[in-house]
Design a protein around this motif. Structure first.
Motif, PDB file in Angstrom:
ATOM      1  N   SER A 155       0.828  -1.216   0.000  1.00 25.96           N
ATOM      2  CA  SER A 155       0.000   0.000   0.000  1.00 25.96           C
ATOM      3  C   SER A 155       0.858   1.260   0.000  1.00 25.96           C
ATOM      4  CB  SER A 155      -0.911   0.012   1.232  1.00 25.96           C
ATOM      5  OG  SER A 155      -0.138   0.046   2.433  1.00 25.96           O
ATOM      6  N   GLY A 156       0.216   2.377  -0.298  1.00 20.81           N
ATOM      7  CA  GLY A 156       0.874   3.678  -0.311  1.00 20.81           C
ATOM      8  C   GLY A 156      -0.017   4.682  -1.008  1.00 20.81           C
ATOM      9  N   SER A 157       0.553   5.782  -1.413  1.00 21.09           N
ATOM     10  CA  SER A 157      -0.213   6.779  -2.164  1.00 21.09           C
ATOM     11  C   SER A 157       0.698   7.490  -3.161  1.00 21.09           C
ATOM     12  CB  SER A 157      -0.861   7.810  -1.227  1.00 21.09           C
ATOM     13  OG  SER A 157       0.115   8.493  -0.467  1.00 21.09           O
ATOM     14  N   LEU A 158       0.109   7.901  -4.270  1.00 24.36           N
ATOM     15  CA  LEU A 158       0.829   8.581  -5.338  1.00 24.36           C
ATOM     16  C   LEU A 158       0.549  10.074  -5.246  1.00 24.36           C
ATOM     17  CD1 LEU A 158       2.509   8.455  -7.984  1.00 24.36           C
ATOM     18  CD2 LEU A 158       0.333   8.170  -9.201  1.00 24.36           C
ATOM     19  N   LYS A 159       1.613  10.869  -5.198  1.00 27.42           N
ATOM     20  CA  LYS A 159       1.485  12.322  -5.095  1.00 27.42           C
ATOM     21  C   LYS A 159       2.014  12.986  -6.358  1.00 27.42           C
ATOM     22  CE  LYS A 159       0.234  12.074  -0.690  1.00 27.42           C
ATOM     23  NZ  LYS A 159      -1.120  12.456  -0.213  1.00 27.42           N
ATOM     24  N   GLY A 160       1.354  14.079  -6.777  1.00 30.12           N
ATOM     25  CA  GLY A 160       1.789  14.827  -7.952  1.00 30.12           C
ATOM     26  C   GLY A 160       1.864  16.311  -7.655  1.00 30.12           C
ATOM     27  N   LEU A 161       2.735  17.009  -8.347  1.00 32.17           N
ATOM     28  CA  LEU A 161       2.946  18.441  -8.126  1.00 32.17           C
ATOM     29  C   LEU A 161       1.797  19.260  -8.693  1.00 32.17           C
ATOM     30  CD1 LEU A 161       5.089  20.599  -7.169  1.00 32.17           C
ATOM     31  CD2 LEU A 161       5.726  20.751  -9.587  1.00 32.17           C
ATOM     32  N   GLY A 162       1.215  20.105  -7.836  1.00 33.75           N
ATOM     33  CA  GLY A 162       0.144  20.991  -8.273  1.00 33.75           C
ATOM     34  C   GLY A 162       0.675  22.292  -8.852  1.00 33.75           C
ATOM     35  N   SER A 163      -0.232  23.147  -9.288  1.00 33.04           N
ATOM     36  CA  SER A 163       0.147  24.387  -9.968  1.00 33.04           C
ATOM     37  C   SER A 163       0.760  25.433  -9.050  1.00 33.04           C
ATOM     38  CB  SER A 163      -1.079  24.996 -10.658  1.00 33.04           C
ATOM     39  OG  SER A 163      -1.592  24.110 -11.629  1.00 33.04           O
ATOM     40  N   TYR A 164       0.623  25.253  -7.743  1.00 29.59           N
ATOM     41  CA  TYR A 164       1.158  26.232  -6.799  1.00 29.59           C
ATOM     42  C   TYR A 164       2.326  25.671  -5.996  1.00 29.59           C
ATOM     43  CZ  TYR A 164      -3.134  28.663  -8.013  1.00 29.59           C
ATOM     44  OH  TYR A 164      -4.140  29.289  -8.709  1.00 29.59           O
ATOM     45  N   GLY A 165       2.972  24.629  -6.520  1.00 28.76           N
ATOM     46  CA  GLY A 165       4.138  24.083  -5.867  1.00 28.76           C
ATOM     47  C   GLY A 165       3.847  23.103  -4.750  1.00 28.76           C
ATOM     48  N   GLU A 166       2.580  22.702  -4.614  1.00 30.36           N
ATOM     49  CA  GLU A 166       2.201  21.744  -3.574  1.00 30.36           C
ATOM     50  C   GLU A 166       1.941  20.380  -4.209  1.00 30.36           C
ATOM     51  OE1 GLU A 166      -1.672  22.314  -5.493  1.00 30.36           O
ATOM     52  OE2 GLU A 166       0.158  23.504  -5.218  1.00 30.36           O
ATOM     53  N   TYR A 167       2.124  19.318  -3.430  1.00 29.58           N
ATOM     54  CA  TYR A 167       1.826  17.969  -3.908  1.00 29.58           C
ATOM     55  C   TYR A 167       0.466  17.516  -3.382  1.00 29.58           C
ATOM     56  CZ  TYR A 167       6.551  17.304  -5.711  1.00 29.58           C
ATOM     57  OH  TYR A 167       7.716  17.412  -6.439  1.00 29.58           O
ATOM     58  N   TYR A 168      -0.251  16.796  -4.218  1.00 30.90           N
ATOM     59  CA  TYR A 168      -1.561  16.283  -3.823  1.00 30.90           C
ATOM     60  C   TYR A 168      -1.734  14.876  -4.369  1.00 30.90           C
ATOM     61  CZ  TYR A 168      -3.083  17.339  -8.604  1.00 30.90           C
ATOM     62  OH  TYR A 168      -3.210  17.377  -9.970  1.00 30.90           O
ATOM     63  N   GLY A 169      -2.729  14.147  -3.836  1.00 27.71           N
ATOM     64  CA  GLY A 169      -2.960  12.774  -4.245  1.00 27.71           C
ATOM     65  C   GLY A 169      -3.490  12.673  -5.660  1.00 27.71           C
ATOM     66  N   LEU A 170      -2.852  11.800  -6.475  1.00 26.99           N
ATOM     67  CA  LEU A 170      -3.262  11.619  -7.865  1.00 26.99           C
ATOM     68  C   LEU A 170      -4.189  10.411  -7.995  1.00 26.99           C
ATOM     69  CD1 LEU A 170      -0.024  12.200  -9.983  1.00 26.99           C
ATOM     70  CD2 LEU A 170      -1.927  13.761  -9.596  1.00 26.99           C
ATOM     71  N   LYS A 171      -5.414  10.670  -8.399  1.00 22.96           N
ATOM     72  CA  LYS A 171      -6.388   9.608  -8.601  1.00 22.96           C
ATOM     73  C   LYS A 171      -6.228   9.015  -9.995  1.00 22.96           C
ATOM     74  CE  LYS A 171     -11.352   8.822  -7.971  1.00 22.96           C
ATOM     75  NZ  LYS A 171     -12.668   9.474  -7.700  1.00 22.96           N
ATOM     76  N   LYS A 172      -6.531   7.731 -10.139  1.00 24.46           N
ATOM     77  CA  LYS A 172      -6.508   6.993 -11.407  1.00 24.46           C
ATOM     78  C   LYS A 172      -5.093   6.837 -11.970  1.00 24.46           C
ATOM     79  CE  LYS A 172     -11.247   8.180 -12.740  1.00 24.46           C
ATOM     80  NZ  LYS A 172     -12.112   8.771 -13.781  1.00 24.46           N
ATOM     81  N   GLY A 173      -4.097   6.834 -11.096  1.00 21.99           N
ATOM     82  CA  GLY A 173      -2.730   6.568 -11.526  1.00 21.99           C
ATOM     83  C   GLY A 173      -2.461   5.069 -11.525  1.00 21.99           C
ATOM     84  N   LYS A 174      -1.777   4.564 -12.532  1.00 24.38           N
ATOM     85  CA  LYS A 174      -1.489   3.134 -12.623  1.00 24.38           C
ATOM     86  C   LYS A 174      -0.179   2.812 -11.909  1.00 24.38           C
ATOM     87  CE  LYS A 174      -0.742  -0.623 -15.938  1.00 24.38           C
ATOM     88  NZ  LYS A 174      -0.612  -0.980 -17.365  1.00 24.38           N
ATOM     89  N   ILE A 175      -0.276   2.022 -10.854  1.00 25.92           N
ATOM     90  CA  ILE A 175       0.876   1.605 -10.074  1.00 25.92           C
ATOM     91  C   ILE A 175       1.228   0.160 -10.431  1.00 25.92           C
ATOM     92  CG2 ILE A 175       1.785   1.171  -7.758  1.00 25.92           C
ATOM     93  CD1 ILE A 175       1.411   4.107  -8.305  1.00 25.92           C
ATOM     94  N   VAL A 176       2.494  -0.075 -10.733  1.00 25.22           N
ATOM     95  CA  VAL A 176       2.979  -1.428 -11.021  1.00 25.22           C
ATOM     96  C   VAL A 176       3.759  -1.915  -9.804  1.00 25.22           C
ATOM     97  CG1 VAL A 176       4.280  -2.889 -12.588  1.00 25.22           C
ATOM     98  CG2 VAL A 176       3.130  -0.842 -13.465  1.00 25.22           C
ATOM     99  N   VAL A 177       3.406  -3.104  -9.307  1.00 26.87           N
ATOM    100  CA  VAL A 177       4.055  -3.676  -8.127  1.00 26.87           C
ATOM    101  C   VAL A 177       5.084  -4.715  -8.572  1.00 26.87           C
ATOM    102  CG1 VAL A 177       3.725  -4.923  -5.956  1.00 26.87           C
ATOM    103  CG2 VAL A 177       1.986  -3.283  -6.749  1.00 26.87           C
ATOM    104  N   TYR A 178       6.298  -4.587  -8.037  1.00 21.93           N
ATOM    105  CA  TYR A 178       7.389  -5.510  -8.358  1.00 21.93           C
ATOM    106  C   TYR A 178       7.848  -6.245  -7.093  1.00 21.93           C
ATOM    107  CZ  TYR A 178       7.925  -3.142 -12.860  1.00 21.93           C
ATOM    108  OH  TYR A 178       7.716  -2.626 -14.106  1.00 21.93           O
ATOM    109  N   PHE A 179       8.407  -7.444  -7.309  1.00 17.58           N
ATOM    110  CA  PHE A 179       8.955  -8.242  -6.214  1.00 17.58           C
ATOM    111  C   PHE A 179      10.336  -8.767  -6.602  1.00 17.58           C
ATOM    112  CE2 PHE A 179       9.591 -12.420  -4.160  1.00 17.58           C
ATOM    113  CZ  PHE A 179       9.567 -12.018  -2.821  1.00 17.58           C
TER     114      PHE A 179
END
Length: 236
Positions: A155-179
């Protein structure tokens, strides 16, 4: 004899004048652009407010001015650069890309002028890429110790840079899990999961052997790629 010589000289003078009148005027060769380089070719926007974008243009000699108009194809963003000739036929300049400007493909419209040529300005278009930064936050592979056949939650969360220099949670991002199995060097793709509200993701796997888990986001034409640190799990 003198009359013949005078007549010949007069004829030669008339021919020379005719040649001078009818010969086309000499013009300088038209300007030419041989190459355009924008660096970095892929600019990644971060919390740092601005970064330098360098432009180098190579032209034919005799060019008097070179300009570069850099613009985002979609959204707001523009830089106008007046380049300087640092050596014959090599022009350089730079400007700042700010982190609020649009990501994606940018065009670089180059224009070179030779004031002594009547052929007009010469133009060339190039492109470069801009991506907004991302990172994987709070990545976990739990429990840290588990019996074989039981569930492991990644588990975790994906963050992306917003227009004002802040990071926020990105919905509908594809995460690939490796082992990566303990004692080996190769990461193996185990599955994918799509982020939900707040950029959060959770994926469960059956415990088979001890090793390390990692989450990777491959990015898009707008977002830059990122990945988590590896988290170890001991399977008994």
């Amino acid at each position: 004899m003198r009359r013949l010589l005078a007549s010949a000289l007069a004829t030669a003078a008339v021919a020379a004048c005719a040649t001078a009148v009818t010969a086309p005027a000499a013009h300088a060769d038209p300007a030419a652009i041989s190459s355009v380089s924008v660096k970095p070719a892929l600019a990644v926007q971060t919390k740092v407010n601005k970064q330098k974008i360098n432009v180098e243009v190579r032209t034919s000699t005799g060019v008097d001015s070179v300009t570069a108009d850099l613009q985002a194809r979609v959204g707001d963003g523009q830089m106008f650069v007046i380049l300087k000739e640092v050596q014959p036929g090599v022009w350089q300049g730079w400007d700042y890309l700010y982190n609020w400007e649009a990501a994606g493909t940018w065009t670089a419209d180059i224009e070179a002028s030779d004031y002594d040529s009547d052929a007009g300005d010469v133009k060339k278009t190039s492109s470069f890429q801009v991506r907004r930064g991302t990172y994987v936050s709070g990545f976990k592979a739990s429990p840290g110790k588990v019996r074989k056949g039981k569930a492991i939650s990644v588990s975790g969360s994906l963050k992306g840079l917003g227009s004002y220099g802040e990071y926020y949670g990105l919905k509908k991002g594809k995460i690939v899990v490796y082992f990566k199995r303990k004692g080996t060097k190769s990461w193996v793709k185990y599955g994918t999961v799509t982020t939900g509200s707040g950029g959060k993701f959770l994926k469960k796997f059956k415990a088979k052997t001890s090793g390390y888990w990692l989450a990777r986001y491959d990015g898009t034409g707008y977002w830059y790629r990122s990945y988590s640190a590896g988290k170890g799990v001991v399977v008994r």
